[in-house]
Design a protein around this motif. Sequence first.
Motif, PDB file in Angstrom:
ATOM      1  N   TYR A 261     -10.675  24.767   0.695  1.00 56.61           N
ATOM      2  CA  TYR A 261      -9.374  25.330   0.286  1.00 56.61           C
ATOM      3  C   TYR A 261      -9.461  26.833   0.059  1.00 56.61           C
ATOM      4  O   TYR A 261      -8.667  27.607   0.605  1.00 56.61           O
ATOM      5  CB  TYR A 261      -8.889  24.609  -0.979  1.00 56.61           C
ATOM      6  CG  TYR A 261      -7.732  25.301  -1.667  1.00 56.61           C
ATOM      7  CD1 TYR A 261      -6.427  25.145  -1.196  1.00 56.61           C
ATOM      8  CD2 TYR A 261      -7.948  26.129  -2.763  1.00 56.61           C
ATOM      9  CE1 TYR A 261      -5.365  25.790  -1.824  1.00 56.61           C
ATOM     10  CE2 TYR A 261      -6.900  26.773  -3.397  1.00 56.61           C
ATOM     11  CZ  TYR A 261      -5.616  26.609  -2.922  1.00 56.61           C
ATOM     12  OH  TYR A 261      -4.576  27.251  -3.542  1.00 56.61           O
ATOM     13  N   PHE A 262     -10.443  27.266  -0.754  1.00 52.43           N
ATOM     14  CA  PHE A 262     -10.526  28.696  -1.076  1.00 52.43           C
ATOM     15  C   PHE A 262     -10.922  29.519   0.160  1.00 52.43           C
ATOM     16  O   PHE A 262     -10.479  30.654   0.314  1.00 52.43           O
ATOM     17  CB  PHE A 262     -11.505  28.938  -2.233  1.00 52.43           C
ATOM     18  CG  PHE A 262     -10.892  28.702  -3.589  1.00 52.43           C
ATOM     19  CD1 PHE A 262      -9.807  29.446  -4.024  1.00 52.43           C
ATOM     20  CD2 PHE A 262     -11.396  27.714  -4.441  1.00 52.43           C
ATOM     21  CE1 PHE A 262      -9.224  29.224  -5.269  1.00 52.43           C
ATOM     22  CE2 PHE A 262     -10.822  27.487  -5.688  1.00 52.43           C
ATOM     23  CZ  PHE A 262      -9.737  28.246  -6.098  1.00 52.43           C
ATOM     24  N   ARG A 263     -11.744  28.930   1.043  1.00 49.71           N
ATOM     25  CA  ARG A 263     -12.109  29.651   2.275  1.00 49.71           C
ATOM     26  C   ARG A 263     -10.873  29.970   3.095  1.00 49.71           C
ATOM     27  O   ARG A 263     -10.766  31.049   3.679  1.00 49.71           O
ATOM     28  CB  ARG A 263     -13.057  28.789   3.135  1.00 49.71           C
ATOM     29  CG  ARG A 263     -14.463  28.756   2.600  1.00 49.71           C
ATOM     30  CD  ARG A 263     -15.489  29.260   3.625  1.00 49.71           C
ATOM     31  NE  ARG A 263     -16.772  29.432   2.953  1.00 49.71           N
ATOM     32  CZ  ARG A 263     -17.678  28.459   2.813  1.00 49.71           C
ATOM     33  NH1 ARG A 263     -17.459  27.272   3.359  1.00 49.71           N
ATOM     34  NH2 ARG A 263     -18.813  28.684   2.166  1.00 49.71           N
ATOM     35  N   SER A 264      -9.925  29.028   3.083  1.00 52.92           N
ATOM     36  CA  SER A 264      -8.714  29.261   3.876  1.00 52.92           C
ATOM     37  C   SER A 264      -7.852  30.367   3.247  1.00 52.92           C
ATOM     38  O   SER A 264      -6.864  30.790   3.819  1.00 52.92           O
ATOM     39  CB  SER A 264      -7.925  27.959   4.037  1.00 52.92           C
ATOM     40  OG  SER A 264      -7.382  27.601   2.784  1.00 52.92           O
ATOM     41  N   HIS A 265      -8.225  30.797   2.011  1.00 53.69           N
ATOM     42  CA  HIS A 265      -7.511  31.903   1.359  1.00 53.69           C
ATOM     43  C   HIS A 265      -8.444  33.085   1.127  1.00 53.69           C
ATOM     44  O   HIS A 265      -8.221  33.892   0.217  1.00 53.69           O
ATOM     45  CB  HIS A 265      -6.931  31.440   0.015  1.00 53.69           C
ATOM     46  CG  HIS A 265      -5.851  30.416   0.155  1.00 53.69           C
ATOM     47  ND1 HIS A 265      -4.526  30.738   0.360  1.00 53.69           N
ATOM     48  CD2 HIS A 265      -5.904  29.060   0.151  1.00 53.69           C
ATOM     49  CE1 HIS A 265      -3.817  29.632   0.453  1.00 53.69           C
ATOM     50  NE2 HIS A 265      -4.636  28.594   0.333  1.00 53.69           N
ATOM     51  N   ASP A 266      -9.460  33.161   1.934  1.00 54.44           N
ATOM     52  CA  ASP A 266     -10.529  34.143   1.761  1.00 54.44           C
ATOM     53  C   ASP A 266     -10.007  35.558   1.504  1.00 54.44           C
ATOM     54  O   ASP A 266     -10.491  36.270   0.614  1.00 54.44           O
ATOM     55  CB  ASP A 266     -11.406  34.125   3.029  1.00 54.44           C
ATOM     56  CG  ASP A 266     -12.754  34.758   2.768  1.00 54.44           C
ATOM     57  OD1 ASP A 266     -13.390  34.344   1.780  1.00 54.44           O
ATOM     58  OD2 ASP A 266     -13.139  35.668   3.524  1.00 54.44           O
ATOM     59  N   ALA A 267      -9.003  35.946   2.273  1.00 52.88           N
ATOM     60  CA  ALA A 267      -8.503  37.332   2.192  1.00 52.88           C
ATOM     61  C   ALA A 267      -7.922  37.643   0.817  1.00 52.88           C
ATOM     62  O   ALA A 267      -7.907  38.792   0.376  1.00 52.88           O
ATOM     63  CB  ALA A 267      -7.449  37.553   3.271  1.00 52.88           C
ATOM     64  N   GLU A 268      -7.461  36.621   0.108  1.00 56.30           N
ATOM     65  CA  GLU A 268      -6.828  36.855  -1.203  1.00 56.30           C
ATOM     66  C   GLU A 268      -7.835  36.883  -2.349  1.00 56.30           C
ATOM     67  O   GLU A 268      -7.467  37.139  -3.496  1.00 56.30           O
ATOM     68  CB  GLU A 268      -5.784  35.756  -1.481  1.00 56.30           C
ATOM     69  CG  GLU A 268      -4.641  35.740  -0.477  1.00 56.30           C
ATOM     70  CD  GLU A 268      -4.026  34.356  -0.343  1.00 56.30           C
ATOM     71  OE1 GLU A 268      -3.424  33.882  -1.319  1.00 56.30           O
ATOM     72  OE2 GLU A 268      -4.160  33.744   0.741  1.00 56.30           O
ATOM     73  N   LEU A 269      -9.099  36.604  -2.033  1.00 55.81           N
ATOM     74  CA  LEU A 269     -10.087  36.485  -3.115  1.00 55.81           C
ATOM     75  C   LEU A 269     -10.683  37.836  -3.505  1.00 55.81           C
ATOM     76  O   LEU A 269     -11.112  38.598  -2.646  1.00 55.81           O
ATOM     77  CB  LEU A 269     -11.233  35.555  -2.697  1.00 55.81           C
ATOM     78  CG  LEU A 269     -10.877  34.100  -2.445  1.00 55.81           C
ATOM     79  CD1 LEU A 269     -12.153  33.309  -2.123  1.00 55.81           C
ATOM     80  CD2 LEU A 269     -10.182  33.493  -3.656  1.00 55.81           C
TER      81      LEU A 269
END
Length: 428
Positions: free
Chosen positions: A185-193
């Motif tokens: 899940y978090f990988r799919s939002h990598d840019a926001e991390l």
Amino acid sequence: MPSFRAPRGTRDLLPDASSRLNRLEGLARSLAGRYGYLEMETPMFEQASVFERGIGEVTDVIEKELFRLAPRTEESEAWALRPEATAGIVRAFVQHGMHTWPQPVKLSVVGPMFRYDRPQAGRYRQFWQWDAEAIGDPGPAVDAEMIEMGYRFYVEAGVPEVQVLLNSIGDPACRPDYLERLTTYFRSHDAELPELERRRLQTNPLRLLDSKDPALTPLVADAPKIGDCLCDACAAHFAAVRAHLEAIGVPYRVEPTLVRGLDYYTRTAFEYYRRGAEGQQQALGGGGRYDGLVERLGGRTSPGIGFALGLDRVLLALDETGATAAAEPPPLAVIVGADPADTIARLRVASLLRAEGLRVRAELAPRKLGRQLETASRDHAHFAVIIGDELTEGHVQLKDLEAGTQRLVPLVELARELARAAKSHHHG
Ligand code: HAM
């Protein structure tokens, strides 16, 4: 001239604050006694690896907040001030073979902890905790008993509207699958991390749920929930903890993103908050189950559960809610004298009364009797013991400052007279 101050993130507890902290410590000890927890002490510093192994290397407490002590020589061990009590207590459990004691071993520690945190309201570098641990019982009943004991602490301390937030964070059987889902899940939002969280995604993805970075809040809200991934055994344990809490009437709310900041937890996790004050730095206390910790610190496998309640935050909550704590009572009597210079007589009488267990103050400044009596009233003392010429006959004047009356009392009966008055007026 240098101007010295208490170190950043610490504060002096002046007598008023200190006596309020003492009251909370007393309440903690009284509750520990009622629930069968034995008090103990652990050192304020340990080998740093006790904390690193126990709490987990990839946690804020170890990465950023551990107060490491600079070694004096190359050979010295690496030490650190204790950031919490659980790791030290479990180290002691293993060291002293407490697995041979009747189980569970229920222990309580009250004292200061140290975290090299960025100081702000409610977050200090030296702060006080009441910590309780029950080691050797897999629950679920003891989980509910532990949560109830913490809840009762806030009730009896007078903190209004405290609620328990509760979750289960699974165990080694079900957590790996969950962590995989979470990582995906978090990988799919990598840019926001943020940078730190991207690094943590590699090493400790659960930490992202507990991030102090507000940028992550919306992502965390949509993240997969551990509650949907529990194995049958963890789900049954969680249901039973809840059933016990309901049966004993402890109000709680299941909080599916609650994960706690330390790595040793399995299954039950909980935190205490005041309603309406549920921000990151506002937990009044927290705890949970740690069925793998004893083994991690070199002992044989033994389940455990515990909590730590932050006493500084309770003091702040009491200030904010206007709940006042009783101050120290005034002295029962102040000893004054007609001869300003005769401090020996005043000190002798005070010493005699204190030996009888009475709470008195001797006025030792060489001022006139009238001024001495003024200080007695200023102290809100009930009585003044006035030493004058009558002392040669073995008598003193006992003045009731509240009633405005005065009578002659033999010195040998003074302690008994005062004790009787103290009893009938609930003094001292
Ligand atoms: P913790 O959540 O890290 O848990 O800390 C417990 C409580 O200590 C917090 O809820 C907070 O009230 C207080 N606290 C923590 N850091 C600070 C700080 N810098 N300034 C003021 N108060 C603070 C533990 O410590 C675990 N050992 C609890 C536990 C016991 N789990 C199992 N057994």
